[in-house]
Design a protein around this motif. Structure first.
Motif, PDB file in Angstrom:
ATOM      1  N   TYR A   1       0.851  -1.188   0.000  1.00  0.00           N
ATOM      2  CA  TYR A   1       0.000   0.000   0.000  1.00  0.00           C
ATOM      3  C   TYR A   1       0.886   1.238   0.000  1.00  0.00           C
ATOM      4  O   TYR A   1       1.868   1.297   0.745  1.00  0.00           O
ATOM      5  CB  TYR A   1      -0.891  -0.019   1.243  1.00  0.00           C
ATOM      6  CG  TYR A   1      -1.738   1.236   1.449  1.00  0.00           C
ATOM      7  CD1 TYR A   1      -2.884   1.460   0.695  1.00  0.00           C
ATOM      8  CD2 TYR A   1      -1.393   2.187   2.419  1.00  0.00           C
ATOM      9  CE1 TYR A   1      -3.664   2.594   0.899  1.00  0.00           C
ATOM     10  CE2 TYR A   1      -2.159   3.330   2.625  1.00  0.00           C
ATOM     11  CZ  TYR A   1      -3.291   3.527   1.861  1.00  0.00           C
ATOM     12  OH  TYR A   1      -4.055   4.642   2.066  1.00  0.00           O
TER      13      TYR A   1
ATOM     14  N   ASP B   1      -3.872   7.423  -2.898  1.00  0.00           N
ATOM     15  CA  ASP B   1      -3.374   6.215  -2.233  1.00  0.00           C
ATOM     16  C   ASP B   1      -3.791   5.013  -3.052  1.00  0.00           C
ATOM     17  O   ASP B   1      -4.611   5.122  -3.958  1.00  0.00           O
ATOM     18  CB  ASP B   1      -3.896   6.117  -0.794  1.00  0.00           C
ATOM     19  CG  ASP B   1      -5.376   5.782  -0.732  1.00  0.00           C
ATOM     20  OD1 ASP B   1      -6.086   6.008  -1.739  1.00  0.00           O
ATOM     21  OD2 ASP B   1      -5.837   5.304   0.315  1.00  0.00           O
TER      22      ASP B   1
ATOM     23  N   VAL C   1      -2.763   0.452  -3.880  1.00  0.00           N
ATOM     24  CA  VAL C   1      -1.823  -0.653  -3.815  1.00  0.00           C
ATOM     25  C   VAL C   1      -1.025  -0.697  -5.107  1.00  0.00           C
ATOM     26  O   VAL C   1      -1.571  -0.437  -6.179  1.00  0.00           O
ATOM     27  CB  VAL C   1      -2.588  -1.976  -3.599  1.00  0.00           C
ATOM     28  CG1 VAL C   1      -1.671  -3.178  -3.831  1.00  0.00           C
ATOM     29  CG2 VAL C   1      -3.189  -2.022  -2.201  1.00  0.00           C
TER      30      VAL C   1
END
Lengths: 88, 994
Positions: free
Chosen positions: B694, B707, B709
């Protein structure tokens, strides 16, 4: 409407582009060495020049290249465009 | 109705094609070739509207787009068009025309009481007077809007279709009068691609209303021949009924082409206008000039017309706008009108000429015809109530010269160039003393020609037009080597114009003298503005509303420049003219919108599973341009019930989510790891292929930007997921750093958002479902652990499978090529049926992530939130620099009272807090009540059987468990809550690791 001369695609309408602000503001090599004031100057301070202005444009809906446009901020006349390869 | 003011012969009307339209319900007889205005005048209708502020009776003033009074409403119902000018609207059979500003009727106007109150309603009156009490503003506003009528909007959606045309040409000619026709002909002869547009139905402009000859033909006939030649010339596009209304950067010109309706419910009215976006290489600006009105008391009375307009009505439309005329002028051109009137049998009782010794040809001819000419004389007042009945004359020193009866008063203050397009583009203009007005200078591909330059002599105008057309074509790269001969006309020696702005001495105090007829701006209003210190023409404009009507001050502005100069004792060249803005004349909103309405207003993006979602009865929500399945209600289920069922299915069994909208960027190259190290806050180079991490991305200001992964696909290849609505900004941001700053990094970015669809399986049985669907990827916990990625096949389709989780459950995000996604989606559903698989939408996804305290960028964050603020400070690497790092060591970033992410639990577990609700320490009446923070996410959690909320609360993390209140705005309640750790469910994270 601004007709922007993309160095790769030729002149295109401004809807295809994203404005990227004043050009020639290099990222400091060692940000940790700067005072808060120096860092703020890099982050926020812009010349807001009247007249000849070098600025960054991104051909979002085209070749996806960033390049430099020279524009007169009074008349909006486009005086030229160059790639980052040209100017470095 | 007969046409008492129609001349027996002459004009360009088609007497063999009579027609009828209505004005306020009355039938009006006309001929094809008439405008609404010429037909009204032929029928003796002198009153066409009431003025905006004082509701004074107003009549037709001009024969073109400059008219300040002749605004009418066309048609009715959904197709009605407000603010059209009777002077440019062709008369067509069955057309419905109404006045726009009188109540209850044109002839009996209650509002004209304003006229009696005029001395008490100066400029700025409403702002100064109707300020108190503030609560009555809605009432005042309702009344004022009713009073200041400008027509009314359609009462239903517009049924017509509007188009935009994108066109390129070598030379665009704006205006098809003598200069424009000559220019278009000259340019076309070089082989240039030419577009020529004119706002009138017929080409020719002033040629259609003059008795002069061109190339030995009567001028109107020459215009017809020239127009016909242009229509059939290769590469020439002729656009009548088309107004060039805007000139923009890069010389983009917008044209509005009015089309005429054949709809039975809208007989004769405009319909389906087109907007042309023309990008010409060169422009010939042949927009002509507008005759300037003159100041005298009651200069707004019906029957006061511009002299040139009288000639147009006589010569072009065979209409005499009156039966006994007086002419008031400061130049030669109005003598031509006097001669035209005499030719048509309308007696000219007097000509008042400001000049002492006019010695041109035309004054001599007028005298020779026995027309009484008073030199050094001015009209100082018009008498008559409903219409002008007499003109009061004075000498320049104020001595009375008597009152002359007339029902027609022709005025001419000279011709001011129609420089509006030029001025919109801020192109250079200079003061031209010969016409006492500003005129455009050639600039940046704009070639002014004809009356717009101040040139009024026909022979010179034709030469100028020819030269401009030739020069424009040459500048556009078209030239055949020779300059075409200009059309020939006779030169008319003229005497100079004498500027005349204010009546002499005390006569300048007679009231009212209108500068702007549309906006009811008087000479007194200008005086008041200057007295109060608003001297710049832009300030005068804003203080008095000068030139702010739909006529754009075409008549008022050139007059105001001179009047202000004289009041201030300054040179008019230094006063200037107000900045002009598009549109030159009103353009319907439908034409501006074109096809960009309804479903075409904004593109809609859908995933390959869209049809499945629709057939499953999903309700949808918009996420950026994406349509996403929101929830899937069973028959009879409420949203709350459906979401609760979906949430529990994921927590207890297995759910399936279409998450294809996530942004996906492939990052390849030997320096990809180094690049990620610079743009993410945490470390990436040592992430092993096959593993996921992440990442948080910050702006250089240290605030969270995105944000998601990112997985390392192999040694030199990563796949980054971005939030759905941030996909394009993140790509632009990464490209900017690579292309402008870190040009030494060997990294390539490819957006693959639409190439890979993403299907999320979530819940304790998701492993079983994936196995049942058929996969060659080993699924055992130790073979395929949490936060890893495997490549293989799912349901026979090549797939990238990520063991990542946005729900906190055991979860697989399965990326497959978009064209196979629907197959895989259905295969997973089939395989999952025996496990109770449940499709879930974005609402359930939000509840599940909020139960886990996972943030959503743009919901918990707002561009002023640092990683530490949302409890993610552990993701900030100490060992390397990254974008935004320096900003985090500012003292402000360490302030203990920054807003921090906390959970909120209501005392009443059934109560769901309003998102955006303000968090305060205690209820209170003090205003402003200090605010501790705000609720960012709030849901009912089915698995917990109670409501939960996330909030950003000042100093919240250090005071978990404190008593707080959330204020509701709509019913003024204070909802008691207690703060808590923001992870409500499975805080140890055990469920995703199974």
């Amino acid at each position: 409407m601004l007709l922007i001369p993309c160095p790769w695609c030729g002149p295109r309408e401004d809807d295809e582009f994203t404005f990227g602000g004043e050009a020639d503001i290099p990222r400091p090599a060692d940000p940790a060495a700067l005072t808060d004031e120096q860092w703020a100057d890099y982050l926020f301070m812009r010349d807001n020049r009247r007249g000849h202005h070098r600025e960054q444009w991104y051909h979002t809906a085209g070749c996806r290249r960033w390049f430099i446009v020279e524009r007169d901020t009074v008349t909006n006349e486009i005086l030229g465009a160059s790639t980052y390869g040209d100017s470095q | 109705m007969s046409q008492p003011f129609r001349l027996d012969h002459g004009g360009r009307i088609h007497r063999d094609a009579p027609l009828q339209f209505t004005f306020d319900g009355r039938p009006i007889d006309a001929f094809r070739g008439d405008t609404v205005a010429s037909a009204l005048l032929a029928n003796g209708v002198s009153l066409v509207g009431r003025s905006l502020k004082y509701h004074r009776p107003r009549g037709i003033v001009s024969a073109g787009a400059e008219d300040p009074n002749a605004f009418v409403q066309l048609g009715h119902g959904a197709r009605t068009l407000p603010n059209r000018l009777a002077t440019v609207t062709p008369a067509t059979p069955g057309l419905e025309v109404r006045h726009v500003n009188a109540w209850p009727s044109l002839d009996f106007d209650l509002m004209s009481a304003f006229g009696l109150a005029a001395p008490f309603i100066p400029a700025g009156f409403y702002y100064k007077t109707l300020m108190w009490p503030r609560r009555l503003w809605p009432l005042y506003e309702h009344f004022l809007r009713h009073a200041a009528g400008l027509g009314h909007a359609p009462n239903a959606p517009d049924p017509d279709r509007y188009d935009h045309v994108h066109a390129h040409c070598d030379v665009l000619v704006v205006g098809a009068g003598p200069a424009g026709l000559a220019a278009a002909r000259a340019a076309a002869q070089t082989g240039a691609r030419v577009i020529v547009a004119d706002e009138q139905a017929e080409f020719g402009g002033g040629l259609l209303a003059t008795a002069e000859r061109v190339d030995a033909l009567p001028a109107p006939q020459w215009a017809d021949v020239a127009a016909a030649q242009l229509s059939s010339a290769p590469g020439v596009t002729v656009l009548p009924n088309t107004t060039a209304f805007g000139l923009y950067e890069s010389n983009l010109v917008l044209l509005a082409e009015r089309l005429h309706s054949d709809q039975p419910d809208n007989a004769g009215s405009e319909s389906g206008a087109r907007v042309w976006r023309v990008l010409p290489k060169q422009i010939v600006l042949a927009s002509g000039a507008h005759e300037r009105p003159l100041l005298f008391a009651n200069n707004d009375r019906p029957g006061v017309l511009l002299a040139g307009a009288i000639s147009t009505y006589l010569n072009r439309y065979a209409v005499a706008p009156g039966s006994r005329a007086v002419v008031f002028t400061n130049n030669d051109s109005a003598y031509r009108t006097a001669l035209d009137l005499a030719d048509a049998g309308v007696p000219v009782a007097a000509i008042a000429d400001v000049r002492v010794d006019p010695d041109g040809n035309l004054p001599a001819q007028a005298r020779a015809q026995g027309i009484p000419v008073h030199t050094g004389a001015v009209v100082v007042q018009a008498h008559g109530r409903g219409r002008v009945a007499a003109a009061e004359l004075c000498s320049l020193d104020g001595a009375p010269l008597g009152t002359v009866e007339c029902d027609l008063l022709g005025v001419s203050g000279g011709f001011a160039p129609a420089l509006h397009l030029h001025a919109q583009a801020s192109a250079p203009m200079t003061w031209n003393p010969e016409v006492a007005a500003f005129a455009p200078q050639p600039s940046h591909g704009i070639h002014p020609a004809g009356a717009v330059t101040g040139q009024l002599d026909l022979a010179s105008v034709l030469r100028q037009g020819t030269a401009a057309g030739t020069a424009a074509a040459a500048a556009a790269g078209c030239s055949n080597g020779h300059t075409p001969a200009a059309p020939q006309a006779a030169e008319t020696p003229t005497s100079d114009l004498k500027p005349y702005w204010l009546p002499p001495g005390e006569l300048a105090r007679t009231k009212p003298q209108f500068v702007d007829l549309h906006e009811d701006v008087t000479l007194d209003d200008l005086r008041l503005s200057l007295r109060e210190g608003y001297e710049s023409i832009e300030h005068v404009k804003r203080y008095t509303t000068l030139g702010m009507g739909p006529d754009q001050g075409k008549l008022a502005n050139p007059l105001a420049t001179g009047v202000i100069a004289e009041l201030l004792g300054r040179d008019p060249a230094t006063v200037g003219t107000p900045r002009h803005r598009p549109a030159y004349s009103p353009v319907s909103l439908g034409a501006i919108a074109g096809r960009h309405i309804g479903p075409l207003a904004d593109p809609v993006r859908v995933t390959p599973m869209q049809e499945w979602h629709e057939s499953a009865g999903a309700h949808f929500e918009n996420v950026g341009q994406w349509r996403r399945a929101w929830y899937y209600p069973h028959p009879g289920e409420s949203m709350h019930e459906a979401v609760a069922r979906e949430c529990l299915a994921v927590r207890n069994r297995v759910g399936i989510l279409d998450y294809s909208t996530l942004g996906k960027i492939e990052i390849t190259g030997p320096d990809a790891g180094e690049f990620l190290d610079r743009v993410y806050t945490n470390a990436w180079k040592r992430l092993r292929p096959g593993r996921c991490r992440y990442g948080l991305m910050l702006g250089e200001d240290g605030m969270i930007f995105d944000d998601g992964v990112t997985a390392r696909l192999d040694d030199q290849r990563y796949l980054m997921f971005t939030s759905t609505s941030n996909a394009a900004p993140v790509l632009a941001w990464l490209e900017q750093w690579l292309q402008t700053e870190w040009t030494d990094l060997r990294v390539y970015l490819t957006s693959v958002s639409e190439h890979w669809s993403n299907i999320a399986l979530a819940g304790p049985r998701s492993r079983d479902v994936l196995a049942a669907a058929g996969t060659d990827i080993p699924l055992a916990r130790d073979d395929f652990p949490f936060m890893t990625f495997r490549e293989g096949h799912v349901a026979g389709v090549p797939a990238r499978v990520f063991r990542i989780s946005f729900s906190g459950e055991l979860s697989y995000e399965i990326n497959v090529p978009a064209d196979r996604a629907r197959h895989v989606w259905e295969a997973l559903l089939d395989a999952g049926r025996s496990f109770g698989i449940t499709p879930y939408g974005t609402e359930t996804m939000h509840v599940l992530r909020a139960e886990k305290g996972f943030i959503i960028v743009g919901q918990e964050t707002d561009g002023s939130v640092t990683p530490d603020d949302v409890g993610l400070g552990r993701l900030l690497s100490r060992r390397k620099d990254f974008l935004g790092k320096r900003s985090l060591s500012r003292p402000d970033s360490a302030r203990p009272d920054r807003k921090q992410l906390v959970g909120l639990l209501t005392d009443d577990p059934a109560l769901v807090l309003p998102e955006g609700g303000h968090v305060v320490d205690a209820p209170g009446r003090r205003r402003p009540l200090p605010m501790r923070g705000h609720v960012t996410s709030s849901y009912f959690s089915p698995v917990l059987g109670r409501s939960i909320a996330l909030a950003m609360v000042s100093g919240g993390r250090a005071a978990l468990g404190e008593r707080l209140y959330v204020a509701t705005l709509h019913d003024d309640r204070w909802l008691p809550v207690r703060s808590c750790h923001p992870v409500f469910y499975d805080p140890e994270g055990a469920r995703q690791h199974v």
